[in-house]
Design a protein around this motif. Sequence first.
Motif, PDB file in Angstrom:
ATOM      1  N   THR A 195       0.908  -1.216   0.066  1.00  0.00           N
ATOM      2  CA  THR A 195       0.068  -0.018   0.084  1.00  0.00           C
ATOM      3  C   THR A 195       0.922   1.229   0.108  1.00  0.00           C
ATOM      4  OG1 THR A 195      -1.847   1.129   1.175  1.00  0.00           O
ATOM      5  CG2 THR A 195      -0.017  -0.034   2.650  1.00  0.00           C
ATOM      6  N   ALA A 196       0.317   2.376  -0.438  1.00  0.00           N
ATOM      7  CA  ALA A 196       1.161   3.588  -0.564  1.00  0.00           C
ATOM      8  C   ALA A 196       0.332   4.727  -0.303  1.00  0.00           C
ATOM      9  CB  ALA A 196       1.861   3.733  -2.002  1.00  0.00           C
ATOM     10  N   SER A 221       5.580  11.151   1.634  1.00  0.00           N
ATOM     11  CA  SER A 221       5.157   9.877   0.318  1.00  0.00           C
ATOM     12  C   SER A 221       5.655   8.693   1.258  1.00  0.00           C
ATOM     13  CB  SER A 221       6.070   9.959  -0.721  1.00  0.00           C
ATOM     14  OG  SER A 221       5.800  10.821  -1.666  1.00  0.00           O
ATOM     15  N   VAL A 244       5.274   4.467   1.766  1.00  0.00           N
ATOM     16  CA  VAL A 244       4.669   3.147   1.317  1.00  0.00           C
ATOM     17  C   VAL A 244       5.169   2.090   2.219  1.00  0.00           C
ATOM     18  CG1 VAL A 244       5.935   1.432  -0.711  1.00  0.00           C
ATOM     19  CG2 VAL A 244       5.722   3.836  -0.885  1.00  0.00           C
ATOM     20  N   TYR A 282       4.964  -2.608   2.554  1.00  0.00           N
ATOM     21  CA  TYR A 282       4.825  -3.932   1.747  1.00  0.00           C
ATOM     22  C   TYR A 282       5.476  -4.881   2.708  1.00  0.00           C
ATOM     23  CZ  TYR A 282       9.501  -2.972   0.113  1.00  0.00           C
ATOM     24  OH  TYR A 282      10.874  -2.680   0.037  1.00  0.00           O
ATOM     25  N   HIS A 326       0.026   2.878   8.918  1.00  0.00           N
ATOM     26  CA  HIS A 326      -0.543   2.505   7.470  1.00  0.00           C
ATOM     27  C   HIS A 326      -1.338   1.180   8.037  1.00  0.00           C
ATOM     28  CE1 HIS A 326       1.923   3.299   3.927  1.00  0.00           C
ATOM     29  NE2 HIS A 326       1.465   4.401   4.251  1.00  0.00           N
TER      30      HIS A 326
END
Length: 243
Positions: free
Chosen positions: A102-103, A122, A124, A126, A219
């Motif tokens: 996901t980002a 930004s 990110v 994973y 996240h």
Amino acid sequence: MLCRLPLVLALAAAPVSALAQEDGDLGGPPAPTNLDGVGRITVLAGYRLTSNDTLQDAWHGANGPSNGLERAPMSSGAPVGVATFAYAMSDLVEVGIDLFGTAQNLHLTEPGPDGPVIRKVSTVSYGALIGLRFQGVLDIGPQGLVPYAGILTGPAVISSTREGSSIQERVSQAWVGSLGGTLRLSANWGITAEYRFTFLRGPVESPDPKKPGPFSFSHGGNWFALGVTYAFAPDPSRPLSSF
């Protein structure tokens, strides 16, 4: 977003039903009612609702770089993708490996030479998760409904890049609780819907060396996803005990 899930589910079911019909599955043998030895591959796409109030509170708190400044608006979520590879050890217990990614772009206020400025961050993440799911079969739909609940954990790489600064990266431990179900359209094909509650946090660099933090973003939160499942019939010639 959530009010559109029934429409998305209906649109997703159409191509899967076509695939099952082309393979002759809908008129073929029924899906097994005993899940022992059944393997599956599930591909999910969805959206996560993630609050970053904790980051904002710390960033604008007394020990934060933007104490006293107006907060920048932040997005409440982002798209997410998951691929699951699972095998049923028994009729009730399934073990699996999940790959996810996901980002998201966040925005934070910070002091500038001519007043407050808003910087893009930004982010990110994973990783790979391993876990157990408990499942069963209900007599609902064309070939039955397989509901499940599980817990997963595993390593995740999570990073952030504040506009104008270097990347901040960390390998963290993700924890996930999941609830879902697969509506089996045939012996092999099905539509899967899943909800996940996820805990995963990553670092954010402070623009003020006198107030280094640490500061972190989330996240995790609530993940909602829909996707396609392809199931493999149990192979009696290779029982789990042979391994």
